[in-house]
Design a protein around this motif. Structure first.
Motif, PDB file in Angstrom:
ATOM      1  N   GLY A 137       0.451  -0.791  -0.401  1.00  9.51           N
ATOM      2  CA  GLY A 137      -0.133   0.392   0.013  1.00  9.51           C
ATOM      3  C   GLY A 137       0.953   1.415  -0.702  1.00  9.51           C
ATOM      4  N   GLY A 138       1.699   1.656  -0.783  1.00 10.11           N
ATOM      5  CA  GLY A 138       3.209   2.272  -0.899  1.00 10.11           C
ATOM      6  C   GLY A 138       3.324   2.464   0.269  1.00 10.11           C
ATOM      7  N   GLU A 139       4.030   1.708   1.367  1.00 11.58           N
ATOM      8  CA  GLU A 139       4.913   2.164   1.968  1.00 11.58           C
ATOM      9  C   GLU A 139       6.353   1.697   1.875  1.00 11.58           C
ATOM     10  OE1 GLU A 139       1.594   0.432   5.685  1.00 11.58           O
ATOM     11  OE2 GLU A 139       3.156  -0.989   5.120  1.00 11.58           O
ATOM     12  N   ALA A 140       7.027   2.255   2.448  1.00 17.07           N
ATOM     13  CA  ALA A 140       8.703   1.930   2.074  1.00 17.07           C
ATOM     14  C   ALA A 140       9.564   2.299   3.354  1.00 17.07           C
ATOM     15  CB  ALA A 140       9.374   2.569   0.908  1.00 17.07           C
ATOM     16  N   VAL A 141      10.830   1.539   3.084  1.00 16.34           N
ATOM     17  CA  VAL A 141      11.884   1.496   4.620  1.00 16.34           C
ATOM     18  C   VAL A 141      12.908   2.176   3.676  1.00 16.34           C
ATOM     19  CG1 VAL A 141      13.552   0.894   6.103  1.00 16.34           C
ATOM     20  CG2 VAL A 141      10.884   0.022   5.921  1.00 16.34           C
ATOM     21  N   ILE A 142      14.073   3.594   4.280  1.00 16.35           N
ATOM     22  CA  ILE A 142      14.719   4.286   3.373  1.00 16.35           C
ATOM     23  C   ILE A 142      15.858   4.144   4.168  1.00 16.35           C
ATOM     24  CG2 ILE A 142      12.938   5.439   2.025  1.00 16.35           C
ATOM     25  CD1 ILE A 142      13.567   7.821   2.996  1.00 16.35           C
ATOM     26  N   SER A 143      16.782   4.202   3.986  1.00 19.29           N
ATOM     27  CA  SER A 143      17.856   4.297   4.470  1.00 19.29           C
ATOM     28  C   SER A 143      18.293   6.364   4.934  1.00 19.29           C
ATOM     29  CB  SER A 143      19.429   4.407   3.550  1.00 19.29           C
ATOM     30  OG  SER A 143      19.361   4.792   2.925  1.00 19.29           O
ATOM     31  N   ASP A 144      19.314   6.779   5.706  1.00 21.72           N
ATOM     32  CA  ASP A 144      19.581   7.951   6.253  1.00 21.72           C
ATOM     33  C   ASP A 144      19.852   9.244   4.490  1.00 21.72           C
ATOM     34  OD1 ASP A 144      18.358   7.781   8.518  1.00 21.72           O
ATOM     35  OD2 ASP A 144      20.492   7.354   9.034  1.00 21.72           O
ATOM     36  N   GLY A 145      20.837   8.168   3.894  1.00 19.47           N
ATOM     37  CA  GLY A 145      21.528   8.930   2.667  1.00 19.47           C
ATOM     38  C   GLY A 145      20.140   9.060   1.952  1.00 19.47           C
ATOM     39  N   VAL A 146      19.245   8.313   1.748  1.00 16.82           N
ATOM     40  CA  VAL A 146      17.959   8.582   0.700  1.00 16.82           C
ATOM     41  C   VAL A 146      17.381   9.383   0.988  1.00 16.82           C
ATOM     42  CG1 VAL A 146      16.284   7.756  -0.101  1.00 16.82           C
ATOM     43  CG2 VAL A 146      18.033   5.536   0.225  1.00 16.82           C
ATOM     44  N   ALA A 147      16.966   9.538   2.592  1.00 15.55           N
ATOM     45  CA  ALA A 147      16.739  10.948   3.326  1.00 15.55           C
ATOM     46  C   ALA A 147      16.685  12.189   3.798  1.00 15.55           C
ATOM     47  CB  ALA A 147      16.203  10.838   4.411  1.00 15.55           C
ATOM     48  N   GLN A 148      18.312  12.297   3.262  1.00 15.97           N
ATOM     49  CA  GLN A 148      18.669  13.626   3.039  1.00 15.97           C
ATOM     50  C   GLN A 148      18.965  13.656   1.336  1.00 15.97           C
ATOM     51  OE1 GLN A 148      23.242  12.547   4.276  1.00 15.97           O
ATOM     52  NE2 GLN A 148      22.208  12.111   6.788  1.00 15.97           N
TER      53      GLN A 148
END
Length: 272
Positions: A137-148
């Motif tokens: 349903g559009g949920e994801a886990v990301i890294s700090d690098g992607v967030a930055q």
């Protein structure tokens, strides 16, 4: 004269020679120490990277199966009973959608991995630092690098373009920890259905088949049988992935070591 007395006299003579040209000798010691420091630092970093890769790759499946056409990886429909026919010792089989996503806005490449929610159930295997596993349903886990890279700051929602330039929205439900940053710094993990939708792949098609073997001594044997059952496939074992990491790190450290050793020998000749 005693042995200790002779050694003290030699030491006193050596110190007196060094004291005659303090500036020159201090400069030689400083440059020599700097070159040795750089060389030892390079070896320390290389060894640390190798050890980190070995620790992280313990969560990698024993065997990864991909389909090739004209030397390139292609999506395929996995007929698991046919692929694993007459092969004993397989403990688990998982299907995965894997690919790269280029973010034109930031000029960054992200690695997208899509797995079935049941295969994402083990949170420890993902190395999550906070949050939970995605359930679709559009949920994801990301890294700090992607967030930055996306400048998300405290925002939880972001959007990515599909190939037809329509937007797909995602909700961040977890973050990867810094202990796995070596392999997760550009990673996004989501459900397989969301990855299929993002890449607009045909439903039911995958890019990889992840297989674990009960007896690690049988990995090569099982891999050979899978290759026989699936012509045109590429079989990658965890041992091969680890060997690739070791070769890459060893090659780069070797080039750096040669350069620093050349500088060291040049300095020794100059000082002599």
């Amino acid at each position: 004269m005693s042995f200790i007395g002779r050694q003290l006299n030699i030491a006193d003579y050596a110190m007196s020679l060094l004291a005659r040209k303090k500036g020159k000798n201090c400069a030689i010691i400083l440059v020599y120490s700097l070159v040795i420091f750089l060389l030892s630092s390079l070896l320390l970093v290389t060894t640390s990277l190798k050890e980190s890769s070995r620790r992280i790759l313990t969560t990698v499946p024993d065997i990864t199966v991909q389909m090739m056409s004209a030397g390139r990886q292609i999506p395929f429909f996995a007929d698991i009973p046919a692929i694993t026919k007459n092969i004993y010792g397989i403990s688990s089989v998982r299907q995965r959608v894997w690919g790269y996503y280029f973010d034109e806005k930031n000029g960054a490449n992200y690695t997208i991995i899509g797995l079935d929610p049941v295969d994402l159930a083990d949170q420890r295997s993902l190395g999550l630092h906070e949050g939970r596993i995605p359930k679709g349903g559009g949920e994801a886990v990301i890294s700090d690098g992607v967030a930055q890279s996306m400048t998300l700051a405290e925002r939880k929602k972001f959007s990515l373009f599909r190939p037809d330039l329509t937007l797909k929205s995602f909700q961040t439900v977890g973050r990867f920890g810094s202990d796995t940053a070596l392999v997760t710094d550009d990673l996004m993990v989501m459900s397989r259905s969301d990855a299929e939708d993002l890449f607009q792949m045909q439903s039911g098609f995958i890019t990889d088949l992840l297989i674990n073997v009960a007896n690690t001594r049988e990995i090569d044997t099982v891999a050979k049988k899978i290759a026989d059952n699936l012509p045109g496939s590429r079989i990658i074992t965890r041992k091969q992935i680890q060997k690739t990491y070791d070769v890459v790190f060893s090659f780069r450290s070797g080039v750096g070591s040669v350069c620093l050793l050349s500088a060291l020998f040049a300095f020794i000749i100059l000082a002599w």
